[in-house]
Every structure is written in structure tokens, then in C-alpha cells.
Design a protein around this motif. Sequence first.
Motif, PDB file in Angstrom:
ATOM      1  N   ARG A   1      -3.379  -7.843  -3.271  1.00 21.97           N
ATOM      2  CA  ARG A   1      -2.612  -7.270  -2.587  1.00 21.97           C
ATOM      3  C   ARG A   1      -2.306  -5.837  -3.203  1.00 21.97           C
ATOM      4  O   ARG A   1      -2.417  -5.753  -4.332  1.00 21.97           O
ATOM      5  CB  ARG A   1      -1.674  -7.853  -1.806  1.00 21.97           C
ATOM      6  N   ALA A   2      -1.691  -4.951  -2.219  1.00 19.25           N
ATOM      7  CA  ALA A   2      -1.269  -3.874  -3.082  1.00 19.25           C
ATOM      8  C   ALA A   2       0.233  -3.780  -3.006  1.00 19.25           C
ATOM      9  O   ALA A   2       1.115  -4.180  -2.057  1.00 19.25           O
ATOM     10  CB  ALA A   2      -1.629  -2.666  -2.281  1.00 19.25           C
ATOM     11  N   LEU A   3       0.895  -3.208  -3.987  1.00 23.69           N
ATOM     12  CA  LEU A   3       2.317  -3.140  -4.180  1.00 23.69           C
ATOM     13  C   LEU A   3       2.784  -1.538  -3.996  1.00 23.69           C
ATOM     14  O   LEU A   3       1.892  -0.845  -4.370  1.00 23.69           O
ATOM     15  CB  LEU A   3       2.718  -3.434  -5.621  1.00 23.69           C
TER      16      LEU A   3
ATOM     17  N   ILE B   1       0.011   0.265  -6.769  1.00 24.42           N
ATOM     18  CA  ILE B   1      -0.231  -0.532  -7.387  1.00 24.42           C
ATOM     19  C   ILE B   1      -1.255  -1.894  -6.976  1.00 24.42           C
ATOM     20  O   ILE B   1      -0.602  -2.230  -6.227  1.00 24.42           O
ATOM     21  CB  ILE B   1       0.723  -1.073  -8.336  1.00 24.42           C
ATOM     22  N   TYR B   2      -2.302  -1.967  -7.473  1.00 25.93           N
ATOM     23  CA  TYR B   2      -3.391  -2.895  -6.789  1.00 25.93           C
ATOM     24  C   TYR B   2      -3.326  -4.099  -7.666  1.00 25.93           C
ATOM     25  O   TYR B   2      -3.788  -3.778  -8.704  1.00 25.93           O
ATOM     26  CB  TYR B   2      -4.663  -2.313  -6.442  1.00 25.93           C
ATOM     27  N   LEU B   3      -3.108  -5.434  -7.014  1.00 25.14           N
ATOM     28  CA  LEU B   3      -3.083  -6.602  -7.632  1.00 25.14           C
ATOM     29  C   LEU B   3      -4.326  -7.367  -7.456  1.00 25.14           C
ATOM     30  O   LEU B   3      -4.947  -7.439  -6.332  1.00 25.14           O
ATOM     31  CB  LEU B   3      -1.990  -7.491  -7.380  1.00 25.14           C
ATOM     32  N   TRP B   4      -5.062  -7.798  -8.584  1.00 30.51           N
ATOM     33  CA  TRP B   4      -6.147  -8.687  -8.639  1.00 30.51           C
ATOM     34  C   TRP B   4      -5.967  -9.963  -9.094  1.00 30.51           C
ATOM     35  O   TRP B   4      -5.569 -10.087 -10.155  1.00 30.51           O
ATOM     36  CB  TRP B   4      -7.446  -7.802  -9.262  1.00 30.51           C
ATOM     37  N   SER B   5      -6.468 -10.946  -8.196  1.00 30.05           N
ATOM     38  CA  SER B   5      -5.933 -12.390  -8.901  1.00 30.05           C
ATOM     39  C   SER B   5      -6.929 -12.851  -9.798  1.00 30.05           C
ATOM     40  O   SER B   5      -8.217 -12.654  -9.544  1.00 30.05           O
ATOM     41  CB  SER B   5      -5.932 -13.357  -7.789  1.00 30.05           C
TER      42      SER B   5
ATOM     43  N   PRO C   1      -7.702  -3.798  -2.565  1.00 27.43           N
ATOM     44  CA  PRO C   1      -6.931  -4.745  -1.607  1.00 27.43           C
ATOM     45  C   PRO C   1      -5.904  -4.194  -0.915  1.00 27.43           C
ATOM     46  O   PRO C   1      -5.328  -3.045  -1.256  1.00 27.43           O
ATOM     47  CB  PRO C   1      -6.145  -5.762  -2.647  1.00 27.43           C
ATOM     48  N   GLY C   2      -5.696  -4.625   0.195  1.00 22.63           N
ATOM     49  CA  GLY C   2      -4.665  -4.066   1.293  1.00 22.63           C
ATOM     50  C   GLY C   2      -3.290  -4.577   0.939  1.00 22.63           C
ATOM     51  O   GLY C   2      -3.027  -5.354  -0.136  1.00 22.63           O
ATOM     52  N   THR C   3      -2.191  -4.273   1.735  1.00 25.64           N
ATOM     53  CA  THR C   3      -1.026  -5.088   1.537  1.00 25.64           C
ATOM     54  C   THR C   3      -0.889  -6.231   2.033  1.00 25.64           C
ATOM     55  O   THR C   3       0.236  -7.001   1.937  1.00 25.64           O
ATOM     56  CB  THR C   3       0.038  -3.994   2.227  1.00 25.64           C
ATOM     57  N   CYS C   4      -1.741  -6.693   2.947  1.00 27.36           N
ATOM     58  CA  CYS C   4      -1.799  -8.195   3.321  1.00 27.36           C
ATOM     59  C   CYS C   4      -2.211  -8.973   2.542  1.00 27.36           C
ATOM     60  O   CYS C   4      -3.278  -8.890   1.721  1.00 27.36           O
ATOM     61  CB  CYS C   4      -2.641  -8.437   4.587  1.00 27.36           C
TER      62      CYS C   4
END
Length: 894
Positions: free
Chosen positions: A18-20, A632-636, A661-664
Motif C-alpha cells: 500500500r501507499a503511505l 511512500i510505497y510499501l512492498w511486502s 500499490p494503492g492506498t488500499c
Amino acid sequence: MEGGTPGRSASALFAGFRALGLFSNDVPHVVRYSALKRRFYVTTCVGTSFHTYDVQKLSLVAVSNSVPQDICCMAADGKLVFAAYGNVFSAFARNKEIVHTFKGHKADIQLLQPFGDHIISVDTDSVLIIWHIYSEEEYLQLTFDKSVFKISTILHPSTYLNKLLLGSEQGSLQLWNVKSNKLLYTFPGWKVGVTALQQAPAVDVVAVGLMSGQVIIHNIKFDETLMKFCQDWGPITSISFRTDGHPVMAAGSPCGHIGLWDLEDKKLINQMRNAHSTAIAGLTFLHREPLLVTNGADNALRIWIFDGPSGEGRLLRVRMGHSAPLTSIRYYGQNGQHILSASQDGTLQSFSTVHEKFNKSLGHGLINKNRVKRKGLQNTLSVRLPPVTKFAAQEARESDWDGIIACHRGKLSCSTWNYQKSTIGSYFLKPKELTKDNITATAVDITSCGNFAVIGLSSGTVDVYNMQSGIHRGSFGTDQAHKGSVRGVAVDGLNQLTITTGSEGLLKFWNFKNKILIHSMSLDSSPNMMLLHRDSGILGLALDDFSITVLDIETKKVVREFSGHQGQINDMTFSPDGRWLISAAMDCTIRTWDLPSGCLIDCFLLDSAPLNVTMSPTGDFLATSHVDHLGIYLWSNISLYSVVSLRPLPTDYVPSAVMLPGTCQTQDIEVEEEVEPSDEMIEYDSPEQLNEKLVTLSLLPESRWKNLLNLDVIKKKNKPKEPPKVPKSAPFFIPTVPGLVPRFAVPEQSSDPQQSRVVNLGVLAQKSDFCLKLEEGLLNNKYEAALNLLKELGPSGIETELRNLSPDGGGSIEVMQSFLRMIGMMLDRKRDFELAQAYLALFLKLHLKMVPSEPVLLEEMTKLLSQVEENWIHLQSLFNQSMCVLNYIKSALL
């Protein structure tokens, strides 16, 4: 995926999470009132999805599912939220799920207006379509000539049944009855384009915002202008009226200012300057409350309260991220829950990966914080520092003194920041003797203990400062550390080594304490940036020729070299265990290099070049920032929760593009593709025997064979003290036959009353299945069936079967000979080695007195003796060799 490995998804290691830090963009917000919960909700757009906030605390209530393109306009009624993207728009229920989709426009949609059970949409070609919401069918379509009347705004005037007021870029307005499809009236306008229309609290009165900055309060029933206002900040972007008893109108402007007019006195009463740093996208007074909601493209959603005597709004609540693209991001702390980010807007902010309520802003860098506090300067633009370009943070002493040091664009001095106090710190660190304006700070690092900061300058000087006192503690080198600009500085985990690198292509190792040069080495190319993994002592260097060099700071030697990027490497990060080096470059790829194997194991392509990359200290997320993106974009990290095949990628591997990634958090529109398992992911089934020369043991537990020789001792210990008691009633459980494999006991057939009482001797003399299989084996020389029967039995059953092999127990010499041949077959195949030894030992213990008297058995025993000796001597030599090596490793000083 041409050139890629077949069946390979875009990234084997990272999946968009998701995005922060995204809260608003240039799409006007929508305010809704929930009669059920009696509260207001505000919805803002963040690209391909929208957020819904509760106005009371401005807490995030819901995040919608993503749509294929960026949302270009929004509207809402009591139940649904409408969002247009491209030439399509959808209706969302529960602020999340798409329930209706409306297709029919050929151009991009620019306006939406709910209208009872209908929804009106207008596209850029000035085609107006009225849709029935629930059937998704067109009710009416109107086409306007763009050159004469290009629709710019739309309004449904209060109490005007089935009527619409349309504003145009040419300046005229039209009132339509959409039920009879008739043009009722044309307002000539004011020869300037209409940009905003808003219903006033009074019936028949409408506020018209113009391109010239004028606001016209107009009575549309009599076509009369009641009053005019004008602002000098450009076109009117949005208008709203207070409905809590104060006759006040607010109008937004493209430069972020808001004008407030008193409608009774017909005068400007206040100006809210710099309410946003970009254009006011939308502003709305809440019904019968002194609250104004505003949003803008500066990624901020603000609520202002009008409770002062002067009528000026003060900021009540805010949700904001960075208003300009990011310059640097780094994880802060060891729990992996906070990301520090610096931006071109001059602020330093902290974003939480857990919940938005933990976000905080450390504010703007100020040249003199105390002066601003003392004088209370409203406009701090003149005293603000330029944006932070690089920073280093350490939480070891954050509660005692400043723990963050940052260098600013074009500035010589480095600022310190305090994370706990959320503000710029006490000191500006710079050499006193330097007065040149053209020297800037280019690289910073802070020691792991949090006591010292190391700063590299563009002049080649590297200085050390104390973080607590801000005192200069020395410089590396006699005059300067490098001849060129310093591109990177790093201090090891124990404050023994300082590593610096300069644009002239030299890497230098210094003693941290006495500042003496220990070692110097030249690089193949000029370095762009440097990164040290303190725990493992691995140093990564990104060079200007787009390659990466990895060194070991203990041996000071190059251990790995990676090439493959096609553009400048912007940033690098190590995984927490130091096994992976992840690099981001201007070729829009993020590559993961495996350091132990020296291979590229993952690569994926993005539609926007990554500027920064940082990995969580816990290894669960990779965070990235991108060109022209505010979030800021998070990748798991997929390898934490599923099996990942880490095969080296070929040199001609062409990565496939991945969407940001989106915010969802859960992307409902994405369907997981079933990936063909690669060679490494297929489960390995071990064969019965790896090699004919190897000795293979059985898979049976030790209890089946280890105690065969001690059964008599075990039986004595387990002898019952008293006979078992007969149960009074029938058993609850069905009785089973004793044995390791449970089988139900067959009930005796006692129904025949004339059953004979004569004992059948044939039943007593019946041979066991094991004996029968051994007799068959003597004929066809196959003993697998007999061996399998023996494997299923427990220790006492095995002893009974072997005891019954002798003629005294109902067996025969031939059966005993067959058993010995079965043991020989087991030793020949070298399988079930321990079973063969155990069975043979028990056989000899039971029949040792009888074997020498039978020449047939003696001959078989002689053959077995040679086999056992040969196998055992070979095994014994291997055991001895292994034990010697093990003892040497344990005792030798390596």
C-alpha cells in the motif's frame, strides 16, 4: 515477458502492499452527512482510489477499491459515492465497493451531479448525459457546441424541480428543464468564463465564480445581480456559504488563499492566506456548523473553525503529507514501524506503517527557530531552510539530545533534528574557518552510539562533530580527506573505522579516534553513493558507470561486482541479515542482488523512476519513493510468508512492469495468477536408495528393532502383578487384535447350537503368514512380501515369528534356510541395514544351539558371515574417518 523466465511473475520477492502519506490531490472533496450516525464525512481522492474521513476527529473510516485509471472528479448523494475515471464513472457503496458502472461517454468526464434517482455526467466535449442510477440506463443526452457553449460548471438550484443551471467557458449560463428537455432561459453572463457555481442559503440566489476573480451574487429568478466581490488572486476555484447564522461567503483561489466576505455589509472581512500551498481544490462549510473543510493538491486536508471575534478561521484539524516530491526516505528505529522522509517542500516527516494516527511532522527547517518563536512570524518563508537532500538518524540517544542530522540543498551547515520533540534541533554544524559560499555539505552519517556526526563537504573535507554539544571534534586528513567532492561517509558499528569516498575515485579507510589514514584504494569509476551494513561490515558502492561494487571492510577487498543497471543508481539498501543488496536506478528498475551467490535474483520495472529505497529492520517491507510522486510505497517481502524460488536471473532478463500499490491494503481487483512451480519449488521425493553402493536404513522407529535382544528382560519387568478382571458389561469400544497396526477382532460365530466340541488339530497346526511367505520365497527367490510382514509386527510379534521357525515351534529347516536367505538378500541390497542386523541377532540368540547341527543352515551362515564382515568393515572405516575430521575441527585453532 519476452526474454524472461517462463511462468515468472513480475517480481518473485516483492508484492505491492500500500501507499503511505497520500491524503488529497487536485480533485475537489465531497462532504456527506450520515443521518443514521449523525455525523459528517469528507471524501478525498488519492489517485486511483478515495479516502473517507470522519470530520469529528478526521480519522480514516474507509479506503475504496482501486479503479483502473486516476479519478478525475467525484460526487456523492446520501447513499453512494460517484467517481469518474477516463470516459467511465462508477458508483461506490459503503465507501468501498463498486456497485454500478456507467459507460457511454466518448470523451473524458469532467463533471458529475447527483439528481435524485439519477446522475448527470458531463464530458470535455460538452456532452451531457442523464443516467438512471439503479438500471444504469441513459435517460437523456444533450450535446452542446463547444465553440459556443462549453460546459464548465453544473448546479441544481434549490427548489427548482427538474432544472439544471449550466455555466460555460464562454461566460453565458443556461437554465434547462431536463424532464421536458427544454432550454428555459439563457443568462448573458459577464463576458468572462464561469469557473464555479454555488447555491446560496437564500432561494433563487446563486453565487457565480468567474475567471477574472469576481464573485457575482445573482438572483436567477429575476436575472438580477445582487452584489459583486472581486479578489486579486486569479480565477475563483470554489465557493461556499456559512449556514450557522453568520452571512459569510468563502471563495478559494489558485494560489492557496481564501477570501471571506460579509454578505450583509458587502465587504471583505478576512483573508486566510496560504491556507494551502497550492490551489484550493475544494472548500465546504459544514451545514449549521462554524467549520470549513478545505483540500488542495498539496496533499493536505484541513478543517478550520470560526470561533474568534474577528471571524478569522483557525486550523482545527489536519491530515497532510508532503506537498512536493520526496528527496530521501529511511526507516527509523529497530521495530520497522516508522519511516522518516524528507521532501522538496522543506519538511521532514515521520510516517507510520501501522496506523495513520502515529504519523507526525517534524516541520520545516528554520534558520533561527528561537527568533520565529519570539517574534511569532506568520510567514516563515523568508527564514526557511532549503529542502533536506540527505539525512542520517540514530535512536540510541534520542531522549537525551538530537538524533537526526541532515544536509540541505546548497547549504554548508548541517541541521540537527529531534525526533521526540518533533522539531528542528539546537545546532547548525559547520567548520568555523570556512566562509566560502560555494561549499556545500554532501554526505552525512551518525555513529551507532548517537554521539558523533561525520559530515563530508564538496571541498573534500570530512569533519567530526559531537551531537550533544555541537562542538567540532576534528577532521580527517591534514588539509582535506579527498581532492574531489565527498560522495559518501560511513562509520562502522564500533566507532573504529571511518570510510570516506570522493568524486576523484578514491576510497579511504581512517581510524575514527586519531583520524589517521589506514588504507586507500582506487575505484574503477567515480562513486555516486555509498552504503554500509554495520552488522556484517559489508560496504556497497554505486559507481557512475552504473555498476555496484561490494567490499568487506575487515579485509578491505572487493568481494562482489554487479552490473546490469542502464541508468544512474539513485539509492541502495541492504536486507537486515545482509544477504541482499537492493538497488534503485533511473532505468525505472529495482534490482535485488544476492551477495553470497553473487547473482541477480529479482528485478521489476516501474512506470516511474525510483528515487529512494529502504528496507525495514525487521525485513517485512521494502519502502520506495518515486519521481513526481508524493507518497511512500510499501512492498511486502513475499519470502517471509511463502516459498520463493530464488533462481539467478539470466543476463538478458527483461523485467515486466509492476503497478505502484494503492492506498488500499487489499487490492480486490487483482486476481492471483496460478504460477507454475519451478524446479526448485517442486517437493523432492527421496528414492528408496540413493545409490547401490550406499548403506540405507529403514524408516521404522527404534522401538521396532532396538530392543529385540532384551525382550526377556522387558517381559519380566512388565509381568502383571494380578490377573486381569473380567468386565461386568459389554465393552464400550470394539475389541481389536493386539498389534501395531490396529485391526478389529472378528466375533466368534456361536450361532450354531449343534457346534462340535471336538478340537480341530488342523487349526492348531496352521502356519503363520510369515512362514508361508518364506516357503514361497524359497521357490521363487522373492522375499519382499515376507520382509514387509515382519516390518509391520512389534518386537514381541517378531520374536514369536522367529521362535516358530524351528521344527519344535511348528516350522522346518527349509523355513529357517529361507529366513537366512532373506537376511542375505537384505545385506546384498544394502537396504534396511539395521533391521537385517537386529533380525539376524535375534535369530542367532534363539536358534544358536540348533544351527551347527544342520549343514544346510551352517552353509547359509558362512555366506552371511562374509557379507556382514565386508559391509561392516567398510562402514567402520567411514565412521572412523568422519570422527577424526570432527575431532580435528573441534580441537584445532582455526
